[in-house]
Write a protein that holds these residues in place. Structure first.
Motif, PDB file in Angstrom:
ATOM      1  N   SER A 195     -70.118 120.940  73.794  1.00 18.20           N
ATOM      2  CA  SER A 195     -71.026 121.741  74.623  1.00 18.20           C
ATOM      3  C   SER A 195     -72.383 121.920  73.943  1.00 18.20           C
ATOM      4  N   GLU A 208     -76.036 120.463  75.338  1.00 15.34           N
ATOM      5  CA  GLU A 208     -77.148 121.363  75.622  1.00 15.34           C
ATOM      6  C   GLU A 208     -78.466 120.811  75.087  1.00 15.34           C
ATOM      7  N   LEU A 266     -67.266 120.868  81.333  1.00 15.53           N
ATOM      8  CA  LEU A 266     -68.402 121.599  80.770  1.00 15.53           C
ATOM      9  C   LEU A 266     -69.555 121.723  81.758  1.00 15.53           C
ATOM     10  N   GLU A 325     -67.315 126.404  78.789  1.00 16.85           N
ATOM     11  CA  GLU A 325     -67.715 125.937  77.463  1.00 16.85           C
ATOM     12  C   GLU A 325     -66.580 126.024  76.445  1.00 16.85           C
TER      13      GLU A 325
END
Length: 433
Positions: free
Chosen positions: A150, A154, A245, A143
């Motif tokens: 990132s 998410e 990532l 990350e």
């Protein structure tokens, strides 16, 4: 005896023997003070054990005395300076070894994960039962590569997967059509990488998930003036961060019409799963092409293996080491070979085998079903003219073979969504320049 003891005590209560002891102690103290004053270095050439600062190394240092020469003192100082320098070098080596140890531990952790993925070693089974491994293990996500991106991913990604498209201000109308179809089929996990401020504002005003990269001279120049090929070449650099990532990316050009959720039709068994530019089973999946050279006589026929290229405008790529290596190779060549075409380089790096002077890419690849992930040549040259194939509803249609992209994209929606049976009939098979 009692009388003798009493004779040794004076009338003041102090014994004669006690007064002698006191006198002796006093003389000893005076002598000690005198010797300490006269011989501050001691009776002998003394040496002391010292511990050098910050080293923990003990050494003997000869104490200086009036008889020692200045040369001896300078030599000792030089020796101390050399040892201090060597100590600094040792500390540097210790830090380097510590760093290498940490990297080695990370490598061990990765090896353990790969071992768990690949499983234990096995003996070969009976004839016809042996199957090789199909999937490379995914990398450990990092990350720290891009914390901002990132956090965005998410919120958007579903099972660490999402569709990503790049766009600049030259294609807003087509981008909106692309987004409308994505929303219509109910795909929540998609993201537009905006290459300029205008596209970022456009996406936010239309409730489109968007990510604007930090200022970058190369990215900004392409975002302002770049055409389709320039933007296509840029995407290989941008995709790398997504993979680092830990996300699997379905890269999509915006000249694609989404008719079903593509994530429901992926196999996920390869590093790269790509749409083909082939227009039938032979060209898309490969065939044995015989090359005829009559001058060779008996050996005039040479068999060759051929396959039409993967389309670099629509492919699914997993976060594996071979996948990231592919992106690095393509991005490097595009930056050092100005006249190269990103799709040609993409396929060369995927398919060229190892040979003298070249190490091929060890990546697993899968060709997508050409009737599910359909290019516009398949649609307009074959499918629309076949009564059985017309009944099939593709997952996506890519208007890659034709310049009048938006018109044909709208016709695709009319045909497959609005059920307008003659929506495709007015277009020629090829390009109408």
């Amino acid at each position: 005896m009692p009388g003798r003891r009493e004779g040794l005590v004076t009338k003041n209560g102090v014994g004669v023997g006690g007064s002698r002891i006191v006198v002796a102690i006093g003389i000893g103290i005076l002598c000690g003070c005198a010797f300490a004053f006269l011989f501050p270095g001691g009776f002998f050439a003394s040496s002391a054990v010292i511990t050098r600062p910050n080293t923990g190394i003990k050494s003997r240092q000869v104490s200086s005395s009036p008889c020692e020469s200045p040369e001896r003192i300078n030599m000792l100082k030089s020796e101390l300076a050399l040892m201090t320098e060597k100590n600094a070098e040792l500390k540097k080596q210790a830090r380097e070894l510590s760093t290498k140890l940490q990297l080695a531990e990370q490598g061990v952790d990765q090896a353990q994960k790969q071992f768990l993925t690949l499983g234990m070693q096995h003996k070969a089974g009976p004839f016809g039962t042996v199957k090789g491994l199909r999937t490379n293990p995914m990398i450990i996500s990092d990350e720290s590569v891009n914390p901002t991106l990132s956090k965005i991913l998410e919120k958007i990604a579903v099972r660490k997967e999402l569709i990503v498209a790049l766009a600049n201000s030259n294609v807003h109308e087509m981008l909106k059509f692309w987004v409308d179809n994505i929303k219509r089929v109910g795909v929540p996990n998609y993201l537009v990488v905006a290459l300029d401020k205008e596209t970022e504002r456009f996406c936010k005003s239309n409730d489109v998930p968007v990510y604007r990269r930090p200022p970058d001279q190369n990215v900004d120049s392409i975002g302002k003036t770049g055409g389709n090929h320039a933007v296509s070449g840029l995407k290989f650099n941008i995709l790398r961060e997504f993979l680092q990532l830990g996300y699997s990316i379905l890269l999509s050009d915006i000249d694609i019409v989404c008719l079903q959720n593509p994530f429901d039709h992926l196999f996920r068994d390869s590093d790269v799963e790509s749409m083909s530019d082939g227009h039938n089973n032979m060209t898309a999946y490969g065939y044995n092409d015989v090359f005829d050279e009559p001058s060779m006589g008996w050996a005039r026929y040479a068999h060759t293996m051929r396959i039409w290229v993967y389309n670099s405008g629509f492919f699914f790529i997993r976060p594996t080491l071979p996948a990231i290596e592919l992106l690095d190779r393509v991005a490097y060549r595009l930056s050092h070979e100005p006249k190269s075409w990103d799709q040609a380089v993409f396929n060369e790096e995927l398919f060229f085998p190892s040979h003298p002077g070249y190490e091929g890419l060890h990546a697993a690849k899968r060709t997508m079903d050409i009737y599910q992930f359909m290019n516009s040549k398949v649609l307009f040259k074959t499918v629309r003219k076949d009564a059985r194939l017309r009944k099939l509803k593709p997952v996506v249609v890519h208007a890659n073979y034709h310049p009048d992209k938006l018109q044909r994209m709208k016709a695709v929606v009319e045909f497959y969504v609005d059920q307008k049976q003659n929506a495709l009939e007015t277009f020629p098979d090829g390009s109408d320049w």
